[in-house]
Scaffold this motif. Structure first.
Motif, short mmCIF file in Angstrom:
data_model
loop_
_atom_site.label_atom_id
_atom_site.label_comp_id
_atom_site.label_asym_id
_atom_site.label_seq_id
_atom_site.Cartn_x
_atom_site.Cartn_y
_atom_site.Cartn_z
N LEU A 178 -20.45 11.44 37.32
CA LEU A 178 -19.57 10.53 38.28
C LEU A 178 -18.33 10.69 37.78
CD1 LEU A 178 -21.75 7.16 38.39
CD2 LEU A 178 -21.46 8.95 39.86
N PRO A 179 -17.73 10.98 36.63
CA PRO A 179 -16.59 11.22 36.18
C PRO A 179 -15.81 12.09 37.40
CG PRO A 179 -17.53 10.85 34.52
CD PRO A 179 -18.60 11.23 35.60
N ASP A 180 -16.64 13.47 37.55
CA ASP A 180 -15.96 14.49 38.35
C ASP A 180 -15.91 13.86 39.74
OD1 ASP A 180 -15.74 16.22 36.07
OD2 ASP A 180 -17.45 17.37 36.72
N ALA A 181 -17.00 13.38 40.23
CA ALA A 181 -16.98 12.89 41.93
C ALA A 181 -15.58 11.90 41.94
CB ALA A 181 -18.39 12.13 41.83
N MET A 182 -15.65 10.88 41.07
CA MET A 182 -14.62 9.96 41.29
C MET A 182 -13.21 10.57 41.11
SD MET A 182 -15.95 6.84 38.98
CE MET A 182 -14.43 5.79 39.62
#
Length: 301
Positions: free
Chosen positions: A107-111
């Motif tokens: 999720l951090p990379d996606a966000m």
């Protein structure tokens, strides 16, 4: 219910003072304006104008409607601006549910991808494990959920959900750095039969017990915890060892803990799920695309 087109035309008739002037201003024909005003009067159930010579005079009902048309048109314009912003991904909200290791890695990379391309989109994060997370997205309590399953331990997926495979996550064993087997690149599970263990969440624990049974032993489970950081601390302190998915290795916090691939190789499957109808919502589709791209980057690492 009033037709917004009629309200706009009514407002212009009042402003200009005649059907002809309103038609010229709006780019309509005079008969078209006249028909719209008759339709609006049918909707409200009473006359809005009376003829006075060659001009128009507002009735009491027309005067009442005039007091509100400005606010109505302003509200409609504001609503249209907000809808346009959402449709064009200038604003919007998406709710994403994930299990802890996915929340800390995918999720951090996606966000970050979403923030770089569409900074107006706001993301709400919720943490939950399957099958609860699948029920949440099926009930509309979140827009996208990340969940996992193990071979032979598939979760029941509601029919209304669309499934997107993200990655395969190999299982590893967490060992104290001084453990004799820590020098190996991979560790056979049967070689750990006499160790004390720390077990994880319900589904991970079920897979762990199944894998041990396949190798012919019942593990000595010293304690259980759903918290990956607590698990690492327990391993570092020598309380026991643990079998965890490889995603956990990306946020190892203890220099005294190391991870080694477990043989025979077992991999959990990580998926994203979304309600089919929600794929038409721009922010949801954007979040899903960013999650898929982030997962693909993890596989390529």
């Amino acid at each position: 219910m009033f037709d917004s087109r009629y309200i706009k035309t009514f407002h212009e008739v009042v402003r200009t003072g005649s059907y002809t002037a309103a038609a010229r201003s709006l780019g309509y024909t005079q008969p078209a304006v006249s028909q719209q005003m008759k339709a609006l009067e049918r909707d409200v159930g009473t006359a809005l104008f009376t003829r006075v010579g060659r001009g128009l005079r507002l009735t009491e009902a027309g005067q009442a409607l005039t007091r509100h048309t400005g606010a109505i048109l302003d509200s409609l314009a504001a609503a249209q601006q907000q809808i346009d912003a959402i449709a064009r991904l200038r604003s919007g909200r998406v709710r994403v549910c994930a299990f802890p290791s996915a929340g800390a890695t995918i999720l951090p990379d996606a966000m970050a991808r979403m923030a770089a391309e569409h900074p107006g989109i706001r993301v709400e994060l919720v943490e939950s494990e399957p099958p609860d997370s699948l029920r949440m997205v099926a009930r509309g309590e979140c827009d996208v959920t990340l969940a996992f399953s193990y071979p032979g331990l598939r979760v029941d997926v509601p029919d209304e959900l669309e499934e997107f495979k993200l990655l395969e996550d190999p299982l590893t064993v967490l060992l104290p750095t001084g453990h004799p087997l820590a020098r190996r690149k991979a560790v056979h599970l049967a070689d750990l039969a006499h160790e004390r263990w720390i077990a994880g969440c319900g589904r991970c624990r079920a897979n762990f017990l199944h894998a041990c049974a396949e190798e012919g032993f019942t593990p000595d489970v010293a304690c259980t915890t759903d918290d990956n950081l607590v698990m690492q601390s327990l391993v570092a302190a020598g309380v026991g060892i643990a079998m965890v998915p490889s995603l956990v290795l990306s946020f190892l916090c203890h220099a005294k803990v190391t991870g080694r691939i477990v043989e025979p190789h077992t991999r959990r499957q990580v998926y994203a799920y979304v309600l089919r109808d929600h794929l038409r919502i721009p922010a949801t589709s954007l979040a899903l695309d960013a999650i898929v791209a982030a997962a693909e980057a993890k596989v390529g690492c």
